[in-house]
Design an enzyme around this catalytic site. Structure first.
Site, PDB file in Angstrom:
ATOM      1  N   LYS A 199       1.004  -1.203  -0.095  1.00 45.72           N
ATOM      2  CA  LYS A 199      -0.026  -0.036   0.134  1.00 45.72           C
ATOM      3  C   LYS A 199       0.762   1.122   0.047  1.00 45.72           C
ATOM      4  O   LYS A 199       1.845   1.370  -0.023  1.00 45.72           O
ATOM      5  CB  LYS A 199      -1.011  -0.107   1.190  1.00 45.72           C
ATOM      6  CG  LYS A 199      -1.729  -1.359   1.179  1.00 45.72           C
ATOM      7  CD  LYS A 199      -2.944  -1.450  -0.125  1.00 45.72           C
ATOM      8  CE  LYS A 199      -3.312  -2.970  -0.132  1.00 45.72           C
ATOM      9  NZ  LYS A 199      -4.533  -3.181   0.493  1.00 45.72           N
TER      10      LYS A 199
HETATM   11  C1  LIG Z   1      -5.512  -4.375   1.036  1.00 39.71           C
HETATM   12  C2  LIG Z   1      -7.104  -4.130   1.056  1.00 39.71           C
HETATM   13  C3  LIG Z   1      -7.687  -4.424   2.215  1.00 39.71           C
HETATM   14  C4  LIG Z   1      -7.051  -5.101   3.390  1.00 39.71           C
HETATM   15  O1  LIG Z   1      -6.033  -4.524   3.957  1.00 39.71           O
HETATM   16  P1  LIG Z   1      -5.368  -5.122   5.181  1.00 39.71           P
HETATM   17  O2  LIG Z   1      -4.477  -4.236   5.817  1.00 39.71           O
HETATM   18  O3  LIG Z   1      -4.427  -6.328   4.634  1.00 39.71           O
HETATM   19  O4  LIG Z   1      -6.363  -5.776   6.071  1.00 39.71           O
HETATM   20  C5  LIG Z   1      -9.082  -4.120   2.283  1.00 39.71           C
HETATM   21  N1  LIG Z   1      -9.734  -3.531   1.082  1.00 39.71           N
HETATM   22  C6  LIG Z   1      -9.093  -3.068   0.114  1.00 39.71           C
HETATM   23  C7  LIG Z   1      -9.576  -2.548  -0.990  1.00 39.71           C
HETATM   24  C8  LIG Z   1      -7.684  -3.650  -0.120  1.00 39.71           C
HETATM   25  O5  LIG Z   1      -7.063  -3.392  -1.303  1.00 39.71           O
END
Ligand SMILES: *Cc1c(COP(=O)(O)O)cnc(C)c1O
Length: 416
Positions: A215
């Site tokens: 991210k």
């Molecule tokens: C990555 C992601 C999540 C989950 O994030 P985590 O921190 O791994 O729980 C939720 N929603 C979307 C759209 C994502 O891309």
């Protein structure tokens, strides 16, 4: 670094090769790159290393002073009232939905173009996820589809910002207000995005961000809930950590304080080692987003020459967080499908992703939760045509040129 194949390598067979186009590696040509360009990569430096070592040496690893500092800094970055550190965005979505009193008997509408976590968080509070279709091209919730999906049992909506672009929030908020729905932003893709001058993370009742490795910033694993509501912060802070009224770092003070479990609680806190890394990442976030936007703009400019490829526009008045760079293959423009294109790009040593295959394409959601593909045709169609290209701050322009060259080579060779 990259071996640019400017001649026709390999036999290649008939057709395109005789027109003078490069033969893709998939067909025996020389790959555009010698080594794989990863699809995603965190940007970490000595600042994160130093911060992590300091946290390790401090003797305090749980949720404590560094998490408090990170929460304050994050709230200031987003411009919201409160920020609460959690173990993941998934945990954040769950806690936020629960703190908004969603539960059994309630329906929560969300987008099919998302990661399973979004629907699973809704299920975990005991509510039923209901899908509404997305806007063509944009792939964020269609406000009219939201209205159509709303029943007397609907109590909330999870608005999933997509690839870095915010949802069409004014229209979604108008529908939500009219129907009395609470609004949670799934902001996993959108840290640094704005919508008509407002930051993502301040657009609904609460928002959840992800610090997963791919991210816009990372803590290894981690997440943050943001809210402008005065009634949510303390409850979220308590419920992420056993429902106890005094947190551990205060319990460790020089005066003994009895602690008491005062509500339902879980173990979904962000710890200080993660927060130390998070603080170092947050200090670089503006630079990360700037670099991502620059690469995003460069992709847009260069790919506009490729008829076979559509790029995603955002809503008017929005600034993207440029988390992902998805493209859609135009129907009928190529003799190969999306999956073959993924193989083709990998054969050129270009990493790829798919964001997303719509939720009804997953057996669990289709069979167990009876999510029907028929109700979300726009998302189902996009699911089969979409793929994501590498996009991250440490990628060079030269790396990006390789991606564009590989895609161009494949698009020309397989032109329909
Ligand atoms: C990555 C992601 C999540 C989950 O994030 P985590 O921190 O791994 O729980 C939720 N929603 C979307 C759209 C994502 O891309």
């Amino acid at each position: 670094m990259s071996a640019r194949a400017t001649t026709i390598a390999g036999a290649g067979g008939a057709g395109p090769a005789s027109r003078g186009w490069d033969v893709p590696a998939l067909e025996g040509g020389t790959p555009i790159r010698n080594t794989l360009l990863p699809f995603a990569r965190p940007t970490l430096g000595v600042e994160e290393e130093r911060a992590a070592v300091q946290a390790l040496r401090s003797g305090w690893l749980g949720t404590g002073p560094r998490t408090e500092q990170f929460e304050r800094a994050f709230a200031a970055f987003v411009g919201c009232r409160d920020a609460v550190g959690v173990s993941s965005c998934t945990a954040g979505l769950y806690l936020a939905l629960r703190a908004l009193d969603l539960g059994p008997g309630d329906e929560v509408v969300t987008s099919p173009m998302t990661f399973p976590a979004t629907a699973n968080a809704i299920r975990q509070v005991g509510a039923t996820p209901v899908l509404a279709d997305v806007l063509p091209g944009r792939l964020t919730l269609d406000p009219r589809a939201l209205r159509a999906a709303t029943s007397p049992r609907t109590r909330g909506v999870v608005a999933v910002h997509f690839a870095g672009w915010p949802c069409e929030m004014d229209d979604l908020l108008a529908v939500a207000r009219e129907a009395g729905l609470v609004v949670v932003e799934d902001a996993a893709h959108a840290l640094g995005a704005t919508y008509r001058g407002r930051a993502v993370g301040t657009l609904g009742d609460a928002a959840a961000f992800s610090f997963y490795a791919t991210k816009n910033m990372t803590t290894g694993e981690g997440g943050m809930i943001t809210t402008d509501r005065a009634d949510l912060g303390d409850r979220l802070r308590r419920e992420r950590l056993h429902g106890i009224d005094v947190d551990a770092s205060r319990r460790a003070g020089s005066v003994y304080t009895h602690w008491e479990a005062v509500s339902d609680g879980w173990k979904l806190n962000l710890h200080d080692l993660a927060s130390a890394i998070g603080l170092a990442q947050l200090a670089k976030l503006d630079g990360f987003v700037r670099r991502r936007r620059l690469l995003d703009a460069r992709y847009r400019a260069r790919l506009s020459e490729l008829d076979a490829v559509e790029v995603l526009p955002g809503p008017s008045g929005a600034e993207t967080a440029a988390q992902l760079f998805p493209i859609l293959l135009r129907p009928g423009a190529l003799r190969i499908d999306r999956d073959r294109m993924l193989e083709g790009l990998l054969a050129e040593n270009v990493g790829v992703g798919v964001h997303f295959r719509a939720l009804p394409q997953h057996r669990f959601f289709r069979e167990t939760l009876a999510m029907s593909p028929d109700t979300v045709p726009v998302a189902m169609d996009a699911s089969d045509r979409i793929l994501s290209l590498p996009l991250y701050p440490s990628m060079s322009e030269r790396d990006q040129d390789d991606v564009i060259e590989a895609l161009t080579r494949l698009a020309r060779y397989y032109a329909g």
